[in-house]
Scaffold this active site. Structure first.
Site, PDB file in Angstrom:
ATOM      1  N   HIS B  48       0.847  -1.192   0.000  1.00 14.13           N
ATOM      2  CA  HIS B  48       0.000   0.000   0.000  1.00 14.13           C
ATOM      3  C   HIS B  48       0.886   1.247   0.000  1.00 14.13           C
ATOM      4  CE1 HIS B  48      -3.142  -2.860   1.401  1.00 14.13           C
ATOM      5  NE2 HIS B  48      -3.923  -2.074   0.707  1.00 14.13           N
ATOM      6  N   HIS B 294      -3.584   3.272  -4.870  1.00 12.27           N
ATOM      7  CA  HIS B 294      -3.860   2.820  -3.502  1.00 12.27           C
ATOM      8  C   HIS B 294      -3.054   1.581  -3.132  1.00 12.27           C
ATOM      9  CE1 HIS B 294      -6.182   1.908   0.100  1.00 12.27           C
ATOM     10  NE2 HIS B 294      -6.273   0.672  -0.333  1.00 12.27           N
ATOM     11  N   GLU B 441     -21.080   1.142  21.565  1.00 11.29           N
ATOM     12  CA  GLU B 441     -20.437  -0.064  22.071  1.00 11.29           C
ATOM     13  C   GLU B 441     -19.140  -0.390  21.354  1.00 11.29           C
ATOM     14  OE1 GLU B 441     -23.543   0.137  20.979  1.00 11.29           O
ATOM     15  OE2 GLU B 441     -24.842  -0.189  22.707  1.00 11.29           O
ATOM     16  N   HIS B 486     -32.315  -9.116  21.153  1.00 13.96           N
ATOM     17  CA  HIS B 486     -31.385  -8.766  22.224  1.00 13.96           C
ATOM     18  C   HIS B 486     -30.866  -9.984  22.972  1.00 13.96           C
ATOM     19  CE1 HIS B 486     -32.723  -4.825  21.259  1.00 13.96           C
ATOM     20  NE2 HIS B 486     -32.127  -4.254  22.270  1.00 13.96           N
TER      21      HIS B 486
END
Lengths: 683, 683
Positions: B48, B294, B441, B486
């Site tokens: 890179h 890149h 979180e 959840h």
């Protein structure tokens, strides 16, 4: 804090929501809804009532004055969609579905909210509830399952993208068959979450003017006041992301400013709109304006606060509110009827478009299976990486399946997905099919769920059951150059444990085709296809696209086998070569099984599973991931037990002992050792 | 696109970086660095390089003119920390460590960047590289392991929090023992990621003026121009989050404006600073300004672009640049010497603070083990939920362990962590120890890593090995009320598969103490303690805090056992009761094993493992998660194979068959059936 509560309580009294004087229809409705919410939260000593009570005026503004929907047919296609991103306030959604006349949402159901504790003492049967703790998509009237905060905003962006594309493809002069808008309700919690920030940025970038986000700005979180944790200028942040922002300074009492803001938003072009509505959590109750209102019980005094002297029982609506909302059913019927008429005119005037639209509504994938079964991909065993095959297959499918939408997170080139510039979906090309998500992976997944939910009909099942196909590349340690931070060794364990998700790890071009077959056939579940970065270096024979549909299958069989090697992905090539060496050089009769999808294999008959896996004393998995599920079938595993390394290309497989020589040696040694342990990691 | 490249190339030529006229020392350094980067990217056909080449002036500005560090001692405590959040540009960091004289970072090491493909053909040994694809914390001079984009920004925020707290606690008039600042380099990719947006918002909220983020604004991503995917007004967004923003309109050539911006940033108070530096990716090369720069190779022409006529070889620096950076070593030595002098003065003048500081540097956890071993938590088997015990234990530890920092994501009340208001870390109390992370979180986890990295010394091992203790609540389906969105049923599979992570699921108060013992003893790895929301309803006897240190242990033994039940967390209570019933009512001799931590159990001796698990024909796990790892030890499992349900409290365990009656029945039936399959899910 005390003063906030007192102010809210006084304000409630002064402004007529608890007063006995004549109320307007809207005021009466808001009051009745608040009373019902307090009753529901009291029925089981809790529930997320505070936000819902605060948002009652917003709810009346949306369901009475703004949204287009048909209670008799929750899935009427051109309805407006509402996403409750602050999903813990689900009871508000259920209450509004009840009040507007969705037949399944009876008062009896509302009474089951947070109340399905134990089985019926007489029948011993478990109560089924449709009033889940958070909204679930299988309930008619619920558009998406919004669970963890923030994701609902991304789902809404997905719905808005789908609707924009639909309008761009099918609306014609005089035939606006798609008018559907997307409304999203959010609290401060969602706005703090990264996934929401990613999604808001994309929505602004795409200029989705069919998306209206209503922010219930009550200034309170679970733990305390919002300014304990947030100093953002939220409006400025949204404007910086290309949003139109409207303020409503008091959303507690009158619905009029909210209705006006929504009208303004609907008229606004080329930008999504964010309506920042100041409200009071638990408005009027004893815990109003405080974190205690977020999740908790309400006092006896709270229960009488909004009570009508004429109505003694709990869980009742005044006759006036009932009749005020009665029109919703009739309006909905008329809307759908009008749309059906428009559609039949459309079929006559634009028969081709109408057919394409119908195919979209039906979710047809015309002849794709035959196409995939007969596709020639030139797989000669050693030639291309699975991600290269995937790019070629994907391009052919895009030509063939107009209902396929796709997108990538800035890895389109690197994943060799081909030049799709002509298919890009952007603010100048809403008819496009390829979305540039940017480097926003979490939002990409949640937005995809929203897109899939747009055209889906009635959905049943445990969670969302949406057909989203995730193509994951840079699989395992084979992604050498970027180093261990970019090399998953544990993610397969998560995906394979996730109920209702298909995780497929194809080894060859043949199996990539098979993976797509499986993914496209599975209409009610998401799929992850995990692809490798590097071409195989050793030829594997015997893989087969149709066999992928059985999850696992034998690719090399022998008589009286002593060892069965089970593998997937890039490691299958080395496993296959090792097996041949074990047979010829070590005289160990060795079978090879390719297992691209464990969960599908486990759904096969026991006799098929036994045929594939139980004919040898040693069953050894070979996979460059931490071994978790494999011990269900295997007596030993060649697997990762550490993170990877900054190697290059295929070399990492050798570094960590997955080359054919290493496999050969480990297996030979293991067999000779006559192991007695139940399962063993071979090192 | 062509014009961008041409412009960049022309600009490079016109502005003297490729010209032959006399260059300033800075210009020469920038040019040499760019030449070296091109050479390194050519050595292995890739890497890179583009971002690194573009950021060369920023690098010279930071390492030559701004940062305080000591190459001879990379861990000198009061150094400035640099976090490379766009970690793919790692080669820039390695190059700067080389140039400034970090002894380990030799030119030979730079040549191994992306070049450790296969083992040495002669010695057959694998080359070890310290120039990993992305920065890794175990390499001296690398502050944190920044992998997936965005997380580095959060790590930097964590370092800035730790440094702020350090200064607030220990700096005294005339004794500024902490001057350390945190510099972070980011690209556009990081800024798109949700975790970065979460972290930037917290940093602004906390007013961390010791944090300076330098944005390499090159306007290009992997796939194409940035405006394909981003329309944000980035500066406005940062300002809306409370940041000071400075623009540098051209960061390609002269380092002067960058140095000036950095000086300005250092002088700015009460806000973190974001320096937006316009650069050109791959500046001057044939792919400058385009996505092709890149990640890729550079041409022969590129290789000569920055070449000095005097220097023929690749991988060389001019004598001038070498001598220009020679001062770094001497400066570093002086800085540390001065600091050591200050510290010895400090010890005399502020002996108490100096002792506390030393304890912090040593990472002492004074007598915490004895304290935990002797702590009386009043656990009577049936009394409190594990999360309640945890709150009590945590409060005592906060009193006892001054080096403990903590924080929560808006669940402080709900998790019963006690009133910690007096310990809050905020912009008015940088000496606090409890961070309100907000509903962010992901950033919480990454910021915690940054905090842990601040005080850590030399770290070895596979990845970061940071001692962060995650307390996870709302474990499994026991989190009834919020519904299946959840209720994790698959996350344990991920955590248990993650190398070097300890996942502990305690069943009782005793085991919560044991979990903390284990977590605090494990100085080089993170721990997750998974806690239940509801109190047990059935008494469990025999759990023991010290036994938790062995991962798993027998809590009920019998002679000639037929069944061993293995369980953890909330389900242990039902398992224990079921075992007693199996013994007394079904006459099946049944043992019970508590297994709070599988990975620690697997580290015990084989004979201990066999003693705990191998004495009965049936070994059956009972856990309300999808069974993944259990098949390594067990012949059958009682486990989840679906998502949960919106039940309430403990009732969900009954709904899904984890109550003692259901366990009793399933086990009895299974034993009677004389099963022959290797492993089986009991339904």
């Amino acid at each position: 804090m005390g003063s906030i509560i007192e102010e809210a309580r006084q304000s409630a009294k002064v402004n007529g929501l608890t007063k006995m004087e004549p109320l307007t229809d809207d005021e009466q409705a808001v009051r009745d809804i608040r009373k019902l919410l307090v009753d529901i939260c009291r029925q089981n000593g809790g529930g997320h009532g505070g936000g819902a009570i605060g948002m009652a005026p917003l709810a009346v503004a949306l369901w009475k004055k703004t949204m287009r929907y048909n209670p008799a047919n929750a899935n009427w296609f051109d309805r407006d969609r509402l996403v409750l991103s602050n999903g813990h306030s689900a009871i508000l959604l259920y209450t509004m579905l009840h009040i507007t006349g969705y037949p399944h949402m009876t008062m009896e159901e509302l009474k089951l909210y947070a109340n399905a504790k134990m089985p019926d003492p007489v029948t011993k049967k478990w109560k089924a509830t449709i009033c889940h703790g958070h909204p679930e998509i299988e309930i008619p009237g619920v558009e998406v399952t919004t669970g963890p905060l923030g994701q609902g905003i991304a789902n809404a962006v997905g719905l808005a993208i789908a609707s924009k594309q639909h309008a761009a493809l099918f609306n014609k002069p005089r035939y606006e068959v798609t008018l559907s808008r997307i409304y999203c309700i959010t609290g401060d919690g969602c706005l703090q979450e990264g996934v929401a920030q990613e999604a808001l940025a994309i929505a602004g970038h795409l200029g989705l003017d069919n998306l209206i986000v209503c922010y219930d700005n009550n200034g309170v979180t679970c733990d305390g006041p919002l300014d304990w944790i947030v100093s953002d200028d939220t409006n400025a942040k949204l404007r910086a992301m290309g949003w139109n922002v409207i303020d409503v300074s008091n959303g507690d009492i009158s619905i009029d400013p909210i209705v006006a803001a929504l009208e303004l938003a609907k008229s606004h072009k080329k930008q999504p709109t964010f309506i920042n509505i100041k409200t009071t959590i638990g408005y009027g109750t004893s815990t109003a304006g405080t974190f205690k209102s977020h999740h908790g019980t309400y006092s006896d005094e709270d229960a009488t606060l909004y009570a009508d002297p004429d109505v003694v029982d709990t869980h009742t609506l005044s006759t006036r509110t009932k009749s005020y909302f009665k029109s919703a059913v009739e309006q909905g019927r008329q809307l759908e009827e009008k749309w059906n008429l428009l559609l039949s005119e459309y079929k006559k005037s634009c028969p081709q478009e109408a057919e394409a639209l119908q195919s979209r509504l039906d979710g047809t994938l015309d002849g794709i299976e035959d196409f995939l079964l007969s596709m020639n991909i030139g797989d000669k065993g050693v030639s291309q990486a699975t991600r290269q095959y995937n790019g070629a297959i994907f391009n052919q499918m895009m030509d063939r399946v107009p209902n396929l939408m796709a997108g990538g997170a800035d890895l389109w080139n690197s994943n060799q997905m081909g030049d799709q510039g002509h298919r890009i979906f952007d603010r100048n090309h809403y008819n496009g099919r390829v979305i540039r998500y940017g480097i926003r992976e979490h939002a990409m997944a949640s937005i995809s769920n929203g897109i899939a939910a747009y055209a889906a009909g009635v959905r049943m099942g445990a969670l969302s059951n949406l057909q989203v196909i995730h193509v994951a590349t840079h699989d395992s340690i084979g992604e050498g150059q970027n180093g261990p931070t970019h090399q998953p060794v544990e993610l397969d364990s998560l995906y394979r444990a996730m109920p209702n998700l298909q995780y497929i790890r194809p080894a060859t071009g043949e199996e990539v085709v098979g993976a797509w077959l499986l993914a496209l056939q599975s209409r009610n579940q998401p799929t992850i296809i995990s692809l490798a970065r590097d071409p195989p270096t050793v030829a594997t024979r015997g893989t087969n696209r149709e066999c992928v549909l059985r999850g696992g299958y034998t690719i090399l069989d022998v008589e009286n086998p002593v060892v069965t090697l089970v593998s997937s992905g890039s490691e299958l090539q080395f496993t296959f070569a090792a097996a041949k060496k074990l047979i010829t050089e070590a005289g160990i009769p060795t079978r090879v099984v390719s297992m691209p999808c464990i969960s599908v294999f486990e759904q096969q008959t026991i006799s098929y599973q036994d045929e594939v896996l139980s004919s040898s004393p040693h069953i050894i998995s070979v996979e460059a991931y931490v071994s978790s599920m494999w011990a269900r079938f295997c007596t030993a595993s060649i697997a990762m037990d550490s993170y990877g390394y900054s190697g290059s290309g295929i070399g990492n497989f050798t570094r960590f002992g997955f080359d054919s020589d290493s496999i050969f040696e480990k297996v030979q040694k293991h067999v000779k050792a006559k192991p007695t342990r139940r399962w063993q990691l071979l090192k």
